[in-house]
Design a protein around this motif. Structure first.
Motif, PDB file in Angstrom:
ATOM      1  N   UNK A   1      -2.159  12.297  17.097  1.00 19.13           N
ATOM      2  CA  UNK A   1      -2.234  11.134  16.223  1.00 19.13           C
ATOM      3  C   UNK A   1      -2.574  11.615  14.823  1.00 19.13           C
ATOM      4  N   UNK A   2      -1.822  11.164  13.840  1.00 19.67           N
ATOM      5  CA  UNK A   2      -2.058  11.589  12.475  1.00 19.67           C
ATOM      6  C   UNK A   2      -3.213  10.851  11.829  1.00 19.67           C
ATOM      7  N   UNK A   3      -3.684  11.403  10.719  1.00 19.54           N
ATOM      8  CA  UNK A   3      -4.670  10.726   9.874  1.00 19.54           C
ATOM      9  C   UNK A   3      -3.909  10.186   8.670  1.00 19.54           C
ATOM     10  N   UNK A   4      -3.604   8.890   8.731  1.00 18.86           N
ATOM     11  CA  UNK A   4      -2.781   8.266   7.718  1.00 18.86           C
ATOM     12  C   UNK A   4      -3.602   7.928   6.479  1.00 18.86           C
ATOM     13  N   UNK A   5      -2.976   8.013   5.319  1.00 17.09           N
ATOM     14  CA  UNK A   5      -3.693   7.748   4.080  1.00 17.09           C
ATOM     15  C   UNK A   5      -4.037   6.268   3.925  1.00 17.09           C
ATOM     16  N   UNK A   6      -3.068   5.387   4.230  1.00  9.93           N
ATOM     17  CA  UNK A   6      -3.246   3.971   3.936  1.00  9.93           C
ATOM     18  C   UNK A   6      -3.700   3.179   5.172  1.00  9.93           C
ATOM     19  N   UNK A   7      -4.629   2.240   4.992  1.00 11.04           N
ATOM     20  CA  UNK A   7      -5.099   1.435   6.122  1.00 11.04           C
ATOM     21  C   UNK A   7      -3.986   0.714   6.869  1.00 11.04           C
ATOM     22  N   UNK A   8      -2.942   0.275   6.152  1.00  6.55           N
ATOM     23  CA  UNK A   8      -1.841  -0.433   6.816  1.00  6.55           C
ATOM     24  C   UNK A   8      -1.153   0.461   7.840  1.00  6.55           C
ATOM     25  N   UNK A   9      -1.205   1.771   7.648  1.00  6.55           N
ATOM     26  CA  UNK A   9      -0.615   2.701   8.597  1.00  6.55           C
ATOM     27  C   UNK A   9      -1.643   3.215   9.598  1.00  6.55           C
ATOM     28  N   UNK A  65       0.830  -1.203   0.000  1.00  2.05           N
ATOM     29  CA  UNK A  65       0.000   0.000   0.000  1.00  2.05           C
ATOM     30  C   UNK A  65       0.867   1.258   0.000  1.00  2.05           C
ATOM     31  N   UNK A  66       1.882   1.261   0.847  1.00  3.35           N
ATOM     32  CA  UNK A  66       2.746   2.433   0.937  1.00  3.35           C
ATOM     33  C   UNK A  66       3.500   2.680  -0.358  1.00  3.35           C
TER      34      UNK A  66
END
Length: 302
Positions: free
Chosen positions: A104-112, A40-41
């Motif tokens: 806490x960030x809002x990460x783009x990818x579900x894996x993160x 994903x990344x």
């Protein structure tokens, strides 16, 4: 102030006195259990080497060596990794600290996104260190924290590169969460995913800049002008070697990978020396296969 206007931003930044600690008082890291190259990344991180074979033992050895080098400068807290979160070795994109908050960030990818849900890390910073939780994952904007937002902590100003990993809504959320006086928003060049690959602010008094990483050449020119004779400009090849992904962990100690350090030319090294910096180069060839380098491995505790 949060703006794209270069003139307005730097006029305001010029009156922001350096009145806060420029460097962290400790760092946190996440060990590379389950370390692998996440597909994903790789969709928006061109620095990843997806065809490479990853040796887990080498990744662990590099990470332990990195911890040991940083511990000579300041305390290091290392959380265990998790095979369900293969990118967790780069925690600065997910977790960030101010003296008051755990962000806490809002990460783009579900894996993160799974990384931000770790209860042990949340509880350590909120219950043990007493920080108030600011969960940006609950707001609509994508924002990958100090991957996307490079901060001059001493002045309280931020440089936020917009890409697939950070949109304008996310930038505004980070500006508020970090309590910044001013944030400059700008577009990264096509194919760039994080600002901290193309820009570093060292202890509030120097900048390392890869101009080719910015969509508008006026932005790196203005940043270089603001930091004056202490702005080091990188070539595309040096950017690709992660020379921009460095971090100052004290007023004199700058950490970067051995690959990044080897790419710097004598003139650039002389500029860093003249600015009062000592370089600490750490070999990270396995960890860098995942598309990040030393700065990405280090979360800062203020």
């Amino acid at each position: 102030m949060i703006t794209r206007d270069l003139q307005a931003f730097f006029a305001f930044a010029a009156i922001c006195a350096p009145d806060a600690p420029a460097c962290a008082k400790a760092v946190f890291m996440v060990s590379p259990e389950g370390f692998c190259l996440a597909e994903q990344s790789a969709t928006d991180n061109r620095y990843m080497q997806m065809s490479a074979m990853v040796d887990a033992a080498s990744a662990h050895a590099e990470h332990r060596a990195l911890q040991a080098v940083i511990r000579r400068c300041l305390p290091v807290i290392c959380f265990p990794g998790d095979s369900e979160t293969p990118d967790a070795v780069f925690p600065n994109n997910v977790f960030a600290l101010t003296p008051e908050h755990l962000i806490l960030g809002h990460m783009r990818h579900p894996v993160r996104q799974r990384e931000a849900a770790r209860d042990d890390i949340r509880r350590f910073f909120t219950e043990t260190l007493g920080r108030t939780l600011a969960d940006l994952g609950s707001q609509p904007g994508i924002c990958e924290l100090t991957g996307s937002m490079v901060i001059d902590r001493s002045r309280g100003i931020g440089f936020c590169g917009l890409s697939e990993r950070c949109d304008e809504t996310g930038a505004r959320a980070m500006h508020a969460a970090f309590g910044l006086r001013a944030t400059l928003m700008f577009d990264l060049a096509e194919g760039e995913y994080h600002t901290n690959v193309v820009l570093s602010i060292l202890a509030g008094r120097a900048a390392v800049i890869a101009p080719c990483g910015f969509r508008d050449s006026r932005v790196p020119e203005a940043i270089a002008g603001f930091y004056g004779g202490t702005a080091i400009q990188l070539s595309p090849a040096q950017k690709a070697d992660f020379a921009g992904n460095c971090i100052a962990l004290s007023g004199q100690d700058v950490f970067l990978s051995a690959r990044a350090a080897a790419s710097l030319d004598p003139g650039q090294l002389a500029m860093l020396d003249a600015s009062g910096f000592i370089l600490h180069a750490v070999p990270m060839p396995t960890l860098e296969l995942a598309g990040g380098s030393l700065r990405c491995c280090v979360g800062e505790i203020y």
